[in-house]
Design a protein around this motif. Structure first.
Motif, PDB file in Angstrom:
ATOM      1  N   THR A 577      48.788 -99.035  30.030  1.00 44.71           N
ATOM      2  CA  THR A 577      47.499 -99.429  30.700  1.00 44.71           C
ATOM      3  C   THR A 577      47.792 -98.800  32.410  1.00 44.71           C
ATOM      4  N   THR A 578      46.247 -98.785  32.844  1.00 48.82           N
ATOM      5  CA  THR A 578      46.028 -98.494  33.813  1.00 48.82           C
ATOM      6  C   THR A 578      45.350 -99.663  34.975  1.00 48.82           C
ATOM      7  N   ARG A 579      45.178-100.469  33.955  1.00 47.14           N
ATOM      8  CA  ARG A 579      44.563-102.066  34.278  1.00 47.14           C
ATOM      9  C   ARG A 579      42.933-101.294  35.202  1.00 47.14           C
ATOM     10  N   GLY A 580      42.423-100.912  34.852  1.00 46.87           N
ATOM     11  CA  GLY A 580      40.887-100.409  35.016  1.00 46.87           C
ATOM     12  C   GLY A 580      40.204-102.117  34.623  1.00 46.87           C
ATOM     13  N   MET A 581      38.703-101.902  35.278  1.00 46.67           N
ATOM     14  CA  MET A 581      37.695-102.722  35.090  1.00 46.67           C
ATOM     15  C   MET A 581      36.799-101.888  34.067  1.00 46.67           C
ATOM     16  N   ALA A 582      36.495-102.187  32.681  1.00 51.89           N
ATOM     17  CA  ALA A 582      35.170-101.661  32.300  1.00 51.89           C
ATOM     18  C   ALA A 582      34.027-101.771  33.146  1.00 51.89           C
ATOM     19  N   VAL A 583      33.698-100.358  32.373  1.00 47.70           N
ATOM     20  CA  VAL A 583      32.589 -99.476  33.800  1.00 47.70           C
ATOM     21  C   VAL A 583      31.220-100.280  33.255  1.00 47.70           C
ATOM     22  N   ALA A 584      30.539-100.521  34.394  1.00 49.85           N
ATOM     23  CA  ALA A 584      29.434-100.807  34.764  1.00 49.85           C
ATOM     24  C   ALA A 584      29.019-101.953  35.199  1.00 49.85           C
ATOM     25  N   VAL A 585      30.373-102.780  35.476  1.00 53.77           N
ATOM     26  CA  VAL A 585      30.639-104.160  35.692  1.00 53.77           C
ATOM     27  C   VAL A 585      30.491-104.308  36.977  1.00 53.77           C
ATOM     28  N   MET A 586      30.981-103.502  38.145  1.00 55.60           N
ATOM     29  CA  MET A 586      30.837-103.907  39.734  1.00 55.60           C
ATOM     30  C   MET A 586      31.046-102.471  40.397  1.00 55.60           C
ATOM     31  N   GLU A 587      29.614-101.709  40.937  1.00 56.69           N
ATOM     32  CA  GLU A 587      29.591-100.888  41.877  1.00 56.69           C
ATOM     33  C   GLU A 587      30.850-100.758  42.940  1.00 56.69           C
ATOM     34  N   GLY A 588      31.485 -99.552  42.719  1.00 53.55           N
ATOM     35  CA  GLY A 588      32.575 -99.338  44.021  1.00 53.55           C
ATOM     36  C   GLY A 588      33.749 -99.608  43.768  1.00 53.55           C
ATOM     37  N   PHE A 589      34.210-100.007  42.316  1.00 53.93           N
ATOM     38  CA  PHE A 589      35.497-100.121  41.717  1.00 53.93           C
ATOM     39  C   PHE A 589      36.801 -98.946  42.148  1.00 53.93           C
ATOM     40  N   ILE A 590      37.926 -98.810  42.170  1.00 52.78           N
ATOM     41  CA  ILE A 590      38.875 -97.672  42.544  1.00 52.78           C
ATOM     42  C   ILE A 590      39.911 -97.271  40.711  1.00 52.78           C
ATOM     43  N   TYR A 591      39.730 -97.064  40.114  1.00 54.64           N
ATOM     44  CA  TYR A 591      40.526 -96.781  39.280  1.00 54.64           C
ATOM     45  C   TYR A 591      41.897 -95.680  39.590  1.00 54.64           C
ATOM     46  N   GLU A 592      42.861 -97.019  39.129  1.00 53.37           N
ATOM     47  CA  GLU A 592      44.342 -95.752  38.780  1.00 53.37           C
ATOM     48  C   GLU A 592      44.407 -94.776  37.645  1.00 53.37           C
ATOM     49  N   GLU A 593      44.891 -93.441  38.235  1.00 53.06           N
ATOM     50  CA  GLU A 593      44.867 -92.788  37.467  1.00 53.06           C
ATOM     51  C   GLU A 593      46.766 -92.460  36.752  1.00 53.06           C
ATOM     52  N   HIS A 594      47.251 -92.316  35.702  1.00 53.11           N
ATOM     53  CA  HIS A 594      48.545 -92.434  35.292  1.00 53.11           C
ATOM     54  C   HIS A 594      48.515 -91.378  34.120  1.00 53.11           C
ATOM     55  N   GLU A 595      49.623 -90.516  33.893  1.00 55.67           N
ATOM     56  CA  GLU A 595      50.171 -89.482  33.179  1.00 55.67           C
ATOM     57  C   GLU A 595      51.289 -90.105  32.404  1.00 55.67           C
ATOM     58  N   LEU A 596      51.149 -88.506  31.094  1.00 60.73           N
ATOM     59  CA  LEU A 596      52.590 -88.665  29.975  1.00 60.73           C
ATOM     60  C   LEU A 596      52.558 -87.349  30.413  1.00 60.73           C
ATOM     61  N   GLN A 597      53.355 -87.148  29.366  1.00 57.08           N
ATOM     62  CA  GLN A 597      53.862 -85.692  28.569  1.00 57.08           C
ATOM     63  C   GLN A 597      53.647 -86.094  27.536  1.00 57.08           C
ATOM     64  N   LEU A 598      52.833 -85.090  26.718  1.00 59.03           N
ATOM     65  CA  LEU A 598      53.210 -84.925  25.333  1.00 59.03           C
ATOM     66  C   LEU A 598      54.431 -83.920  24.683  1.00 59.03           C
ATOM     67  N   ASN A 599      55.491 -83.805  23.443  1.00 61.18           N
ATOM     68  CA  ASN A 599      56.115 -82.883  23.743  1.00 61.18           C
ATOM     69  C   ASN A 599      55.220 -81.850  22.316  1.00 61.18           C
ATOM     70  N   PRO A 600      55.529 -81.058  22.356  1.00 65.40           N
ATOM     71  CA  PRO A 600      55.246 -80.160  20.839  1.00 65.40           C
ATOM     72  C   PRO A 600      55.601 -80.776  19.902  1.00 65.40           C
ATOM     73  N   GLY A 601      54.043 -81.349  18.807  1.00 68.31           N
ATOM     74  CA  GLY A 601      54.088 -82.090  17.414  1.00 68.31           C
ATOM     75  C   GLY A 601      53.716 -83.557  17.978  1.00 68.31           C
ATOM     76  N   ASP A 602      53.659 -84.019  19.068  1.00 62.24           N
ATOM     77  CA  ASP A 602      53.813 -85.001  19.392  1.00 62.24           C
ATOM     78  C   ASP A 602      51.571 -85.665  19.271  1.00 62.24           C
ATOM     79  N   ALA A 603      51.439 -87.031  18.785  1.00 71.08           N
ATOM     80  CA  ALA A 603      49.913 -86.979  18.536  1.00 71.08           C
ATOM     81  C   ALA A 603      49.570 -88.407  19.474  1.00 71.08           C
ATOM     82  N   LEU A 604      48.682 -88.490  19.805  1.00 71.90           N
ATOM     83  CA  LEU A 604      47.543 -89.290  20.182  1.00 71.90           C
ATOM     84  C   LEU A 604      46.604 -90.281  19.447  1.00 71.90           C
ATOM     85  N   PHE A 605      46.571 -91.563  19.115  1.00 69.94           N
ATOM     86  CA  PHE A 605      45.580 -91.804  17.715  1.00 69.94           C
ATOM     87  C   PHE A 605      45.063 -93.256  19.188  1.00 69.94           C
ATOM     88  N   LEU A 606      44.020 -92.611  19.276  1.00 71.64           N
ATOM     89  CA  LEU A 606      43.204 -93.611  20.279  1.00 71.64           C
ATOM     90  C   LEU A 606      41.553 -94.875  19.379  1.00 71.64           C
TER      91      LEU A 606
END
Length: 681
Positions: A577-606
């Protein structure tokens, strides 16, 4: 009650009614006058505030002219030398009695220099900066934090190398509030659009007043605080973009003037009541003298009614009393005629009773059998000792009429209920049709099947819990090498959530096209949605951007369920997680950004919480462990389409026929590599 008394009461009622009418007229006139004065005061105060803000911005523009003409300042800004900029600013004359707020912004929206501003925020929004760069002017009020409003002015400068920048100079609005308060001799307070206190000239009076102000609407009212009476005026305050930034509230002490007006009003009311009382007493005395002869005539008539014909009136003539004496003789002559007429009426009455009874029996045949038997029994019963035949018939007629009316009312009620049921059924059918159309429109705005791509396969699925839902997913190519994807869940269900979903999806997609950073994109989306979120709705979402050549994913998690990463070897893990707050709760919130690496054949399920928070018929929850176990059972071998189908089928088996509790949304991505070809997506 004597006639004289009734006339006196009638006259008194007339006096009181007339007095009430006068009072009502004066009250209406006072209210109209107060409304007219309120409009004048609100308009005058609004004009005064505009003039004060114009003076403040004129001073700022003069200072900006001096700053812009400083060659040393231009060179320091161009070289990004903060120390040199500070030194150059000290040599420029600034017409303020408090430290100003200064900011320089380049044409690329990069802050070149900032003094007195909050980190991460600029004094002007993007639209205002564009207007200044286009040669326009921007000045006025600007809210820079939850409880701070500045008077700002902006000016464009051009450096020696041709680059352009925007200089913004501001000062706290409390100075303008103090000038306004001094001009009208009032305690003045400046509120933000959310009711926060931005500036005040008398904090103690403001706290004691305890006012609840709607900043967007003007207000003029009277308020009692302790032993003081204040005239409260609230005017909306515009910002630099033409919207409403807050409200300016003034409290003028009107205690003395109000007390004088109340004293005059009470004195006038007392005088009117005194005059009315004098008039009533005078009328009563006049009637007492006028009705004395008539009272003597009434005494004689009462004696005649008792059979005493020996009485007579002493006075005679052509006046009212003489005519009453003549009527006494006519009364004696009519006694015998009245007795004969009484016997004749008795014979006629018996014949009428017989006819009416027959008609009542025929009418009773038209009502319910139970009621008919009761009516016939009542007709056949013997009359009471103190009741004659005509009264008994009248009683039966009354009872029959009541039963007929009740029967008619029952029939009418049944007709009305049937008619209302038909109308309700028609309305429900129309509403159901509209909801079905809304559901079709909502599904139509979701992305279509992703075109075949050798680098990646994408598939999304959504099943709303109602006709329309609050979940959504989206995926779109930002450029040839970059794909954006998102899964989101709007709070609530039904039509409000669906409308908020459509707005959120549109703003996210339009923002992502020019803001490549997921953190920056979600921050802008949060500020836009939270600005005027009167319904207090919010959105949890997971937004990511994948480089189709390298497999690197940059993402932001704004309070959403953790997605799953599935490697080619079927190793299933959750995305940190990036520990971000839900959108539209508080104006001016600064969101953090993370990254991950997908290798060929890897999948993401959201997915959304409609999957893990599904309930069966025993109110047991599906849960994260059950979903994890399902994916570990072979998700690496499933295509992106099969993965959503497998999860949805697992949820349906678990529910065992229980109604769906929430919207269910799934989004699956499988990465094949920058130069590979897709196999079995």
């Amino acid at each position: 009650m004597q006639l004289r008394t009734r006339i006196t009461l009638l006259v008194a009622a007339g006096f009181l009614l007339l007095l009430g009418c006068f009072i009502a007229v004066f009250v209406m006139r006072d209210r109209m006058e107060e409304e007219r004065v309120s409009n004048i005061v609100i308009g005058g105060q609004a004009a005064l505030w505009r003039e004060i803000v114009a003076v403040q911005t004129s001073m700022l523009e003069k200072s900006l002219d001096a700053i812009a003409s400083s060659g040393a300042l231009r060179a320091a800004l161009l070289a990004s030398d903060r120390g040199a900029v500070m030194a150059a600013l000290k040599g420029v004359e600034v017409l303020f009695d408090e430290p100003p707020v200064f900011e320089a912004v380049g044409a690329d929206r990069e802050v070149l220099f900032a003094q007195g501003t909050q980190p991460g925020r600029t004094l002007l929004d993007a639209g205002s900066i564009d207007r200044v760069l286009a040669g326009g002017t921007v000045s006025g009020l600007r809210q820079v934090s939850a409880n701070q409003i500045l008077v700002v002015a902006a000016q464009m400068i051009t450096f020696s190398d041709g680059q352009k920048a925007v200089l913004v100079l501001g000062r706290n609005a409390s100075g303008a509030v103090r000038r306004f308060a001094a001009s009208i001799d009032a305690a003045t307070t400046l509120l933000t659009l959310r009711g926060a206190l931005a500036a005040t000239t008398d904090a103690e009076v403001w706290r004691a007043a305890g006012l609840v102000i709607t900043p967007r609407h003007p207000l003029r009212d009277m308020l009692t605080v302790g032993d003081r009476i204040y005239a409260v005026t609230s005017i909306p305050v515009p910002d630099i973009s033409g919207g409403t930034v807050g409200a300016l509230v003034s409290l003028v002490d009107n205690t003395t003037a109000r007390a004088t007006a109340d004293a005059i009003r009470h004195f006038g009311l007392a005088v009117a009541l005194g005059l009315a009382l004098c008039g009533i007493v005078g009328v009563n005395v006049f009637l007492w003298y006028s009705f004395r002869p008539l009272e003597r005539a009434i005494d004689v008539l009462q004696a005649l009614s008792r059979g005493d014909t020996s009485v007579s009136l002493e006075a005679s003539g052509k006046d009212e009393i003489g005519r009453i004496a003549q009527a006494v003789g006519a009364f004696r002559a009519n006694v015998h005629a009245l007795a004969e007429n009484r016997r004749q009426r008795e014979r006629v009455r018996r014949r009428q009773e017989s006819v009416i009874s027959g008609e009542l029996q025929a009418l009773a045949d038209a009502i319910d059998p139970t009621d008919r038997e009761e009516v016939l029994a009542l007709l056949a019963s013997d009359p009471d000792r103190d009741e004659d035949e005509l009264r008994r018939v009248a009683r039966v007629l009354h009872d029959l009429s009541r039963r007929i009316v009740e029967q008619h009312n029952r029939l009418s009620s049944m007709v009305v209920e049937l008619r209302e049921a038909l109308i309700t059924k028609t309305k429900l059918a129309g509403l159901q049709q509209e909801l079905e159309i809304a559901a079709q429109v909502q599904l139509a705005i979701l992305p279509k099947e992703f075109p075949p791509n050798p680098r990646i396969a994408v598939h999304g699925h959504m099943t709303p819990a109602r006709e329309v839902g609050g979940d959504f997913y989206d995926y779109f190519l930002i450029d040839e090498r970059t794909l954006g994807f998102v899964v989101a869940d709007v709070s609530g269900k039904g039509v409000p959530a669906a409308l908020f979903m459509a707005i959120s999806r549109t703003l996210l997609r339009s923002t992502a096209l020019f803001e490549r950073s997921p953190a920056g994109c979600v921050r802008r989306l949060n500020d836009l949605l939270a600005l005027e979120n009167e319904q207090m709705l919010f959105v949890t979402l997971f937004y990511g951007v994948i480089n189709l050549e390298t497999g690197k994913v940059n993402y932001v998690n704004a309070g959403h369920n953790l997605p799953y990463k599935i490697t080619q070897d079927n190793v299933v893990t959750t995305v940190p997680t990036t520990r971000g707050m839900a959108v539209a709760v508080m104006e001016g919130f600064i969101y953090e950004e993370h990254e991950l690496q997908l290798n060929p054949g890897d999948a993401l399920f959201l997915y959304t919480d409609g999957v893990t928070e599904a309930f069966d018929i025993d109110d047991a929850v599906y849960g994260d462990p059950r979903l994890t176990d399902l994916l570990k059972s072979g998700a690496a071998e499933w295509s992106v389409t099969e993965m959503s189908e497998q999860v949805l089928a697992s949820v349906r088996r678990f529910e065992r026929g229980a109604p769906q509790a929430d919207d269910i949304t799934c989004l699956t991505l499988r990465y094949f590599g920058g130069s590979s070809r897709r196999h079995g997506a």
